[in-house]
Design a protein around this motif. Sequence first.
Motif, PDB file in Angstrom:
ATOM      1  N   LYS A 167       0.856  -1.188   0.000  1.00 54.25           N
ATOM      2  CA  LYS A 167       0.000   0.000   0.000  1.00 54.25           C
ATOM      3  C   LYS A 167       0.894   1.241   0.000  1.00 54.25           C
ATOM      4  N   ASN A 168       0.427   2.258  -0.677  1.00 55.27           N
ATOM      5  CA  ASN A 168       1.122   3.532  -0.635  1.00 55.27           C
ATOM      6  C   ASN A 168       0.466   4.435   0.427  1.00 55.27           C
ATOM      7  N   ILE A 169       1.244   4.974   1.333  1.00 52.05           N
ATOM      8  CA  ILE A 169       0.699   5.855   2.362  1.00 52.05           C
ATOM      9  C   ILE A 169       1.446   7.178   2.330  1.00 52.05           C
ATOM     10  N   SER A 170       0.765   8.234   2.750  1.00 54.45           N
ATOM     11  CA  SER A 170       1.361   9.568   2.821  1.00 54.45           C
ATOM     12  C   SER A 170       1.433   9.999   4.285  1.00 54.45           C
ATOM     13  N   LEU A 171       2.582  10.460   4.696  1.00 50.89           N
ATOM     14  CA  LEU A 171       2.782  10.883   6.074  1.00 50.89           C
ATOM     15  C   LEU A 171       3.408  12.270   6.110  1.00 50.89           C
ATOM     16  N   ASP A 172       2.885  13.113   6.972  1.00 54.57           N
ATOM     17  CA  ASP A 172       3.522  14.411   7.208  1.00 54.57           C
ATOM     18  C   ASP A 172       4.844  14.200   7.929  1.00 54.57           C
ATOM     19  N   ASP A 173       5.671  15.198   7.840  1.00 54.02           N
ATOM     20  CA  ASP A 173       6.988  15.085   8.462  1.00 54.02           C
ATOM     21  C   ASP A 173       6.894  14.901   9.980  1.00 54.02           C
TER      22      ASP A 173
ATOM     23  N   TYR B  40       4.734  13.189  11.639  1.00 54.86           N
ATOM     24  CA  TYR B  40       4.475  11.785  11.979  1.00 54.86           C
ATOM     25  C   TYR B  40       5.722  10.930  11.764  1.00 54.86           C
ATOM     26  N   LEU B  41       6.495  11.281  10.748  1.00 53.12           N
ATOM     27  CA  LEU B  41       7.758  10.565  10.539  1.00 53.12           C
ATOM     28  C   LEU B  41       8.714  10.773  11.718  1.00 53.12           C
ATOM     29  N   LYS B  42       8.675  11.989  12.277  1.00 48.58           N
ATOM     30  CA  LYS B  42       9.506  12.258  13.454  1.00 48.58           C
ATOM     31  C   LYS B  42       9.045  11.437  14.646  1.00 48.58           C
ATOM     32  N   LYS B  43       7.717  11.258  14.773  1.00 48.45           N
ATOM     33  CA  LYS B  43       7.194  10.450  15.868  1.00 48.45           C
ATOM     34  C   LYS B  43       7.559   8.969  15.690  1.00 48.45           C
ATOM     35  N   LEU B  44       7.728   8.570  14.421  1.00 50.22           N
ATOM     36  CA  LEU B  44       8.102   7.172  14.140  1.00 50.22           C
ATOM     37  C   LEU B  44       9.605   6.929  14.299  1.00 50.22           C
ATOM     38  N   GLN B  45      10.359   7.999  14.468  1.00 55.82           N
ATOM     39  CA  GLN B  45      11.816   7.875  14.464  1.00 55.82           C
ATOM     40  C   GLN B  45      12.336   6.850  15.475  1.00 55.82           C
ATOM     41  N   PRO B  46      11.816   6.803  16.739  1.00 55.73           N
ATOM     42  CA  PRO B  46      12.320   5.784  17.675  1.00 55.73           C
ATOM     43  C   PRO B  46      12.112   4.364  17.156  1.00 55.73           C
ATOM     44  N   LEU B  47      10.947   4.123  16.466  1.00 54.66           N
ATOM     45  CA  LEU B  47      10.679   2.794  15.924  1.00 54.66           C
ATOM     46  C   LEU B  47      11.552   2.544  14.682  1.00 54.66           C
ATOM     47  N   LEU B  48      11.810   3.593  13.913  1.00 51.73           N
ATOM     48  CA  LEU B  48      12.716   3.441  12.765  1.00 51.73           C
ATOM     49  C   LEU B  48      14.115   3.084  13.230  1.00 51.73           C
ATOM     50  N   ASP B  49      14.563   3.732  14.294  1.00 54.44           N
ATOM     51  CA  ASP B  49      15.889   3.426  14.832  1.00 54.44           C
ATOM     52  C   ASP B  49      15.954   1.992  15.333  1.00 54.44           C
ATOM     53  N   ALA B  50      14.855   1.556  15.951  1.00 53.23           N
ATOM     54  CA  ALA B  50      14.833   0.194  16.486  1.00 53.23           C
ATOM     55  C   ALA B  50      14.822  -0.856  15.381  1.00 53.23           C
ATOM     56  N   ASN B  51      14.340  -0.455  14.184  1.00 52.97           N
ATOM     57  CA  ASN B  51      14.260  -1.404  13.059  1.00 52.97           C
ATOM     58  C   ASN B  51      15.253  -1.061  11.955  1.00 52.97           C
ATOM     59  N   ASN B  52      16.336  -0.392  12.328  1.00 51.06           N
ATOM     60  CA  ASN B  52      17.403  -0.083  11.378  1.00 51.06           C
ATOM     61  C   ASN B  52      16.900   0.695  10.157  1.00 51.06           C
ATOM     62  N   GLY B  53      15.950   1.603  10.373  1.00 50.81           N
ATOM     63  CA  GLY B  53      15.453   2.442   9.295  1.00 50.81           C
ATOM     64  C   GLY B  53      14.392   1.788   8.434  1.00 50.81           C
ATOM     65  N   ASN B  54      13.957   0.601   8.763  1.00 50.63           N
ATOM     66  CA  ASN B  54      12.939  -0.104   7.985  1.00 50.63           C
ATOM     67  C   ASN B  54      11.569   0.473   8.323  1.00 50.63           C
ATOM     68  N   LEU B  55      11.001   1.247   7.351  1.00 54.40           N
ATOM     69  CA  LEU B  55       9.720   1.907   7.590  1.00 54.40           C
ATOM     70  C   LEU B  55       8.589   0.899   7.750  1.00 54.40           C
ATOM     71  N   SER B  56       8.600  -0.162   6.940  1.00 55.63           N
ATOM     72  CA  SER B  56       7.535  -1.164   7.025  1.00 55.63           C
ATOM     73  C   SER B  56       7.514  -1.813   8.408  1.00 55.63           C
ATOM     74  N   ALA B  57       8.696  -2.134   8.925  1.00 54.32           N
ATOM     75  CA  ALA B  57       8.770  -2.741  10.253  1.00 54.32           C
ATOM     76  C   ALA B  57       8.293  -1.764  11.329  1.00 54.32           C
ATOM     77  N   ALA B  58       8.633  -0.489  11.167  1.00 53.72           N
ATOM     78  CA  ALA B  58       8.191   0.522  12.139  1.00 53.72           C
ATOM     79  C   ALA B  58       6.676   0.663  12.127  1.00 53.72           C
ATOM     80  N   VAL B  59       6.073   0.629  10.921  1.00 56.41           N
ATOM     81  CA  VAL B  59       4.607   0.715  10.817  1.00 56.41           C
ATOM     82  C   VAL B  59       3.957  -0.506  11.450  1.00 56.41           C
ATOM     83  N   ARG B  60       4.581  -1.712  11.221  1.00 53.52           N
ATOM     84  CA  ARG B  60       4.022  -2.933  11.833  1.00 53.52           C
ATOM     85  C   ARG B  60       4.045  -2.830  13.357  1.00 53.52           C
ATOM     86  N   ASP B  61       5.127  -2.307  13.924  1.00 57.33           N
ATOM     87  CA  ASP B  61       5.198  -2.139  15.377  1.00 57.33           C
ATOM     88  C   ASP B  61       4.127  -1.166  15.875  1.00 57.33           C
TER      89      ASP B  61
END
Length: 370
Positions: free
Chosen positions: A5-11, A13-34
């Motif tokens: 799926k294609n999703i659009s996120l404001d910057d 929300y991406l900042k709020k996802l940053q801790p999960l991105l760091d935990a998943n080595n920058g993998n956005l899909s894994a961060a969204v799953r978490d």
Amino acid sequence: MLIRKNISLDDKYLKKLQPLLDANNGNLSAAVRDTIEISDTALLYHKSIDEAIRFLKETPAKEELNETIQNGENIVINKTMLEWLFRCTRGRLTDEELVNELINPFEIQNMKQLEDYLNRVSRSYQWVIRTSIKCEDINNPESALVLISNSTVHSRDFFSQLVAHFLSRWKQLDVEHVFRRSNSTQISFKRNTSISSNEIMPGIRKHFGYLDILCKELDDNTEFWTQLMYTYNAERFNLVTLHRSQFEIFATGEVPNPTKILERLCKQSVSDMTLPDLLVQFRKMYLSTQLVKNIEISLEPGNESVTIFHDFKDERVIRNLIKYFSNIFRENGTPFETLSYSSMIVFRFFQGQESDNSNLYLMESTEESK
């Protein structure tokens, strides 16, 4: 099955996802799953995401409160019991130590910081009380308006008194008016530099400490006051309070002059008092002595009067009572006349007339009521 799926996120929300991105080595899909897993778990225990967010925000404060309960700093008390304590201690002043326990003066420099501090403390203790402060100068206000909302009137009164003590001590603000409504208490403050910051401001004593002197006296002389109140109740308050020296003079058959006693209570000379002030103080003092049944006063300019109701039958007692009260009014210097009836004495005053050129200084007539 993997679905793309294609999703659009404001910057933001991406900042709020940053801790999960760091935990998943920058993998956005894994961060969204978490994120989805967290949301799914939250909705198992809460009705909505908003409710879950509120719970998570309040959890640190609750954990901190639980720690203070465990170490003995705070205790859990039944709400009904606490309300009873607030209600039964109304009119009594709190100690400065209690004020400093709630409001740390070293964390507050201005009125805005005080408002934020009070609301933060209220949230941390799980109180529903909220505070709003309005003033023109947040650093050195000449006046201020404080609104305490929610909770019960007795809880708000207790909280308001703590705030009033703090503002008195650190900003030299005294309570001018208190407006109590069903869901809020509004206190107006005004600067008072005539009182030392270490003394109790008169407005605080009037609005929050009106029973303080009485309660301290009861605590210090419990046995005496308990017996006195029992005696007054047993006699249905048909007892008279009279100064010892006044009683001694009455016992000799003479009529004493009570002026000095009234002046000590009013902290002002009777001759310096305006007639309306004198009549108000006169009524207050002699109703409390139970010397007469009732006192009515008229403060209408030009028609000032005092009507005293009594149940004495002996004419000698009534004449002495007229002389007794006349001593006070004569000291004030306002010409007056008296009218005496079977159960009533009337003093009529004539402001603006010179007493030394008039026969009005004491004109007494006695009429038997038919």
